[in-house]
Design an enzyme around this catalytic site. Structure first.
Site, mmCIF file in Angstrom:
data_model
loop_
_atom_site.group_PDB
_atom_site.id
_atom_site.type_symbol
_atom_site.label_atom_id
_atom_site.label_comp_id
_atom_site.label_asym_id
_atom_site.label_seq_id
_atom_site.Cartn_x
_atom_site.Cartn_y
_atom_site.Cartn_z
ATOM 1 N N SER A 1 15.917 21.503 -15.648
ATOM 2 C CA SER A 1 14.724 22.288 -15.954
ATOM 3 C C SER A 1 15.178 23.545 -16.687
ATOM 4 C CB SER A 1 14.026 22.661 -14.647
ATOM 5 O OG SER A 1 13.245 23.825 -14.826
ATOM 6 N N GLU B 1 10.160 8.490 -16.658
ATOM 7 C CA GLU B 1 8.873 9.145 -16.944
ATOM 8 C C GLU B 1 8.417 8.847 -18.376
ATOM 9 O OE1 GLU B 1 8.396 13.263 -14.800
ATOM 10 O OE2 GLU B 1 10.441 13.043 -15.498
ATOM 11 N N LYS C 1 16.875 21.777 -10.437
ATOM 12 C CA LYS C 1 16.173 20.536 -10.753
ATOM 13 C C LYS C 1 17.035 19.515 -11.476
ATOM 14 C CE LYS C 1 12.297 19.542 -10.689
ATOM 15 N NZ LYS C 1 11.070 19.879 -11.394
ATOM 16 N N HIS D 1 0.828 -1.224 0.000
ATOM 17 C CA HIS D 1 0.000 0.000 0.000
ATOM 18 C C HIS D 1 0.861 1.272 0.000
ATOM 19 C CE1 HIS D 1 -3.347 -2.681 1.319
ATOM 20 N NE2 HIS D 1 -2.379 -3.246 2.024
#
Ligand code: ARG
Length: 464
Positions: free
Chosen positions: A282, A295, A288, A161
């Site tokens: 970024s 992804e 970043k 979970h």
């Protein structure tokens, strides 16, 4: 290359050329040129078979083969560039052959239809791609194995979970993906048998009066068997669906790993850092470092699953036998293969040089939670307390610890003994994460010794 007007493709029944927009709409040459090598191979086998049964002479067959090989050479030199007027790869090759050989070229299509031809090409192509995906899966598994070997002693929180559940061996976690990839390989091996059946000789749908020898072409092309029913032969696309489903599961597995890497790389987890080889920055936020590779893999699932759905829907309402709808199978398969191969390669590279596990952070993570609570209960069970009773007692203990801001290992012995007299000071060793992991000796469990055995099995499979 000689360009004839489109109307000349068809028999003399046709008087007018296609409307230019319909010519564009109808053509598959823009994508089925991918099948050129297989189309040439299939035609070469067909020509030789026609000679073997006496439909054409051996000399004619060799001239046809020579012409087909010349098309191959022209293509390799970038000099074979069919246009829309060729409609598809099959016509493009035949036209070029006729331009090269004259009337003899017109004999190639004897006893054959584009319907059995395209089915043959597609199966030959897919067979090769399945082998390429298998090799890519092996590379991916080896990359997982190398990380597992490097982290056979490292622990990581195990989750259910997405809540901390029990600490596990990091190699165990990585080897779970090796198991999935092995099943992916087994599925591909299995369905490859159904891809490797030859439809050639079914002709348009009903077979042919021309004396052909289907076994001859099938053997020359490396097929294991021939379709038993000519209608089935030209209208079966089950193999495409099976392949897409297997590729979808490959993507599911890659995507689940991707999701974990994305989480692990976040500030909240910090279980891995991304190297500069596989991360991007970024355009706006200078601090970043983004996990673009996992992804993208996760994102590309959409198109692969979509192709599976597209194929199912495309096929489901089709009356026997061939229907032009089938032309739609190609881009679905081409993109599924290209996407799956690209994702497997990217994930292998990510594992090979794109991420570094952070053992200190992992060590700290497994030692700072209540994921050893089951082991307290198991400790009592070993002293003869029924599990459910032990479970209740430990639940209460966790509650008080949470209220007092203490971890289980921080409780003094008296507190343990107040809870149950059978606690001794060996409880501290029993709940240390390393012991908690090591104790899970059941077959397939995360115990270090069991994981060693898993590693050895994977090594034997992958290093053979
Ligand atoms: N381009 C066609 C396809 O991809 C080849 C077969 C065409 N057959 C036909 N009878 N029109 O399916």
């Amino acid at each position: 290359m000689a360009v004839e007007s489109s109307s000349s493709t068809w028999s003399q029944r046709f008087e007018q050329g296609l409307h230019p927009a319909i010519e564009r709409f109808n053509a598959s040459i823009g994508f089925d040129i991918t099948l050129l090598q297989q189309d040439l191979d299939g035609s070469i086998a067909h020509a030789r078979m026609l000679a073997s049964t006496g439909v054409i002479t051996a000399e004619e067959a060799e001239q046809l083969v020579g012409g087909l090989e010349q098309v191959r050479a022209e293509a390799a030199a970038g000099a074979f560039n069919p246009g829309l007027e060729d409609e598809d790869v099959h016509f493009a090759v035949e036209r070029r052959l006729i331009a090269l050989l004259g009337p003899l070229g017109k004999k190639l299509h004897t006893g054959r239809s584009r319907n059995d031809q395209v089915g043959t090409d597609l199966r030959l192509w897919l067979r090769g791609q399945i082998d390429a995906i298998d090799a890519a899966l092996v590379r991916f598994e080896r990359a997982l194995l190398a990380q597992a070997e490097a982290h056979a002693e490292v622990m990581i929180p195990g989750y259910t979970h997405l809540q901390r559940a029990q600490p596990i061996c990091l190699a165990h976690h990585l080897l779970a993906y090796v198991e999935m990839a092995e099943r992916d390989r087994a599925r591909l091996r299995d369905l490859r048998q159904r891809v490797n059946i030859c439809p050639l000789g079914a002709a348009a749908l009903a077979g042919t009066p021309v004396p052909i020898d289907r076994r001859h072409t099938a053997a020359a092309l490396g097929f294991d068997a021939v379709y038993a029913n000519s209608l089935d032969a030209v209208s079966d696309r089950d193999f495409a669906v099976e392949f897409s489903a297997a590729a979808s599961l490959v993507m599911v597995h890659l995507s689940r790993l991707s999701e974990e890497v994305i989480l692990w790389a976040s500030e909240e987890f910090r279980f891995v850092t991304l190297t500069d080889r596989c991360a991007t920055g970024s355009s706006l936020m200078p601090q970043k470092k983004n996990p673009d590779v996992p992804e993208l893999v996760r994102g590309k699932c959409g198109r692969v699953f979509g192709h599976l759905q597209g194929l199912l829907v495309m096929i489901k309402g089709l009356p026997l036998a061939y229907n032009k709808d089938f032309q739609e199978d190609k881009e679905a398969l081409f993109d599924t293969v290209a996407t799956t191969l690209a994702c497997l390669e990217a994930m292998a590279i990510l594992l090979e040089e794109g991420l570094q596990f952070q053992p200190e952070r992992l060590e700290q993570a497994v030692g700072s939670d209540f994921s050893n609570a089951t082991d307290v209960a198991d400790y009592l069970v070993a002293k003869g307390v029924p599990f459910r009773e032990a479970y209740q007692l430990v639940g209460g203990l966790v509650k008080t610890c949470l209220q007092e801001g203490l971890l289980l290992r921080e409780l003094p012995l008296e507190r343990w003994q107040q809870l149950h007299p059978s606690f001794g000071d060996d409880i501290y060793a029993a709940i240390a994460p390393r012991q908690v992991v090591a104790a899970r000796r059941s077959e397939g469990g995360t115990g270090f010794e069991q994981v060693r055995q898993q590693l050895e099995r994977a090594q034997a499979r992958l290093r053979a």
